[in-house]
Design an enzyme around this catalytic site. Sequence first.
Site, short mmCIF file in Angstrom:
data_model
loop_
_atom_site.label_atom_id
_atom_site.label_comp_id
_atom_site.label_asym_id
_atom_site.label_seq_id
_atom_site.Cartn_x
_atom_site.Cartn_y
_atom_site.Cartn_z
N ASP A 1 0.82 -1.21 0.00
CA ASP A 1 0.00 0.00 0.00
C ASP A 1 0.85 1.26 0.00
O ASP A 1 0.31 2.36 -0.07
CB ASP A 1 -0.95 0.00 1.20
CG ASP A 1 -2.39 -0.29 0.78
OD1 ASP A 1 -2.60 -0.69 -0.38
OD2 ASP A 1 -3.30 -0.10 1.60
N ASP B 1 -10.35 -6.83 11.37
CA ASP B 1 -10.25 -8.27 11.55
C ASP B 1 -11.27 -8.80 12.56
O ASP B 1 -12.04 -9.72 12.27
CB ASP B 1 -8.82 -8.66 11.96
CG ASP B 1 -8.21 -7.67 12.93
OD1 ASP B 1 -8.96 -6.97 13.63
OD2 ASP B 1 -6.97 -7.59 12.99
#
Length: 721
Positions: free
Chosen positions: A129, A434
């Site tokens: 990223d 998550d």
Amino acid sequence: MTSLFTTRQAAGRLLYKLYFAVFIAGIFSLFYYRVTHIQGDHFFLWFLVTLAEFWFGATWIFQQSFRWAPTFHTTYTDRLPADLPPIDVMLCTADPDREPPALVANTLLSLMAYEYDVNNKVAYYLSDDGGSELTFHAAYQASVFAKDWLPFCRKYNVEPRAPQQYFSLENSVRGGSQGFQQHFHLIKTKFEEMQERIAKAGRSRKVAEEIRKQHKGFQEWDSTVNPLDHRSIIEVLVRGDGIDLDSEGKPMPMLVYVSREKRPGHPHHYKAGALNALNRVSGLMSNAPFILNVDCDMHSNNSQALRHAMCFFLDHKESHRIGYVQFPQSFGGITPNDLYGNGVKRIFEVEFFGTNAYNGPMYAGTGSVLRREALNGRKFTSDIRPRFEEKPARENESWSDLEEKARVLTSCTYEKGKTWGKEMGLRYGCAVEDVFTGMVLHSSGWQSVFFSPERKAYLGFPPVNTNDTLIQHKRWSTGLLEIFLSDYCPWTHGVGRLKLGQIMCYSFYTLWALWCLPMLCYALLPPLAMVNGVPIFPKASDPWFKLFALLGLASHAFSLLELLVAQGTVKMWWNETRMWMMKGSSSYLVSVIVIILKSLGISEAGFEITSKVIDDEALKRYREEVMEFAVPSPMFIPPTTLALLNLYCFIKAATMVMIKGWAAFDQMALQIIISGYISLISMPLYEAMFLRKDKGRMPTCITVYSSLLALALLYVLSPFV
């Protein structure tokens, strides 16, 4: 058919349940004392302390859900079939300065060396990223070195298969044959040469021209790539299907570099968005029914980890229910007494085993093997059965065509109007995507499994200074509180979908941030009341004193015993206790403030990456277990203020006891003990403020601000107590 795993519950539960019964009786007795001893003259003070004690009790009850029925699994990898289902491995990195390219290369090599299936059914996807040529260069160097590293690992069955860790072992070359030693030194030399090439590029901030000519992917950086504004970069570094071979002529696993498109004004959803982009790219190129995701700082430490996971996914009785298998987060480089409590030993070596009794653990974001269909939105039904026959439809497509298709899938507008992040993939809208995603899967009927093999599956690099530790916990606790306040609150959404024990487990973690409220009450009100001559606890001579003393001593004794059983140390427990107080007064307090500001539309919760870089002097202090405060971080002000306030109040109360004798101590015994306890646990803060001269000492500005704030609390709040 023979089962691929067995399950057992922990022994000695009768003793624990006896402790539970006694302690919960003590909690109710304490509440009885409070409601029958209302302090009319100081009602507001009594009310706040009672609320704090109520929340301490509720938190304790939530936490016991982990301890009620710890459940362990044993796998039998030798019973697995020869033909195993494919797996796509996803690795994420975001910043080449905080997550060095050499670290990424080491983790990547450790994963590529898995011992899994003779038909090479594992494919690897690296998300960058940061859009960095340095990271791409490190991945390219890893792909070249892997041609020698993978055969070496297979031939000698080495562990760990992370080259940086393997070559640093003192006995890694001892006892081997002459042929092994020659091969060892050859591979080690090649690894060191690879490391030097990566380091050289990092120092100069550019890749050597002769290396750039070796792969077409470097052309993407012929012009400057802005990490926040660039097109998708998709490069196949190692082709699958037996096209690229290692030094022994055996097929290598596919490796694909992905840097999704970034444009100003288009949300990218941080790590969740990166993983969803990898999900789509892998679905196009390999489409394995299972996905492993690993953070770039968590290298593989057990080459059999994927086979252990398959024991659950292929078991003939239970496999169809399992949405993911979670391995523990373990860490290398932790000091002997875990100075910052970053080994998360209590979470992953005590608490998570308890979740196996309630449909399994939370999704921890790394070291997790997920069923793709579960992640992508399919709800569990009793008649669901594993589907392993899926194949990507790319037989007649060139690799360049696949790269072009993948660019479309990773464009910043691809998800617009689609259900990614809402009904499929990692869910958006939360700093801990998550845990949020795991709760969605559990709510959809899927179960999970927590499994800790004898040899740790993954080892990571924890924060090694105070500021990064506090920042990391601020991010975690902010995201967890966001879940509690969302439509997926365990107290509302979970009812009817989750087991009661599971709701309690989720409640304990999602309410982590609110720990700051009772902790601040106990750290502020008793000392302030004490210096103003106001008792808020029973006298030492009062029989009720024994109840408070029993609860305090029993909770600490149980906590210590639990850590000792988990192979911790007394000093580790003391460090963990100190960090709980520091996190409670800084990380968790800031989290609550961030959530309040977000709910008012004033600011958004961001994503902060903790640094994996540390200078030599700081590393030396860390190894000597000396706390690091070098940066003037606002996170240090609340715990430092509380430390100074309690030290002043303790000294003043101790002086009064010496002057007036037993009567003064009898009146304020518990308040004196609390302030003394906080002062004792804050010793590293006093040393950092007043005694140390090294670069890791407390910045002077933090000491000044904290002192002024402590004085303000003494003179502003005192009239109200």
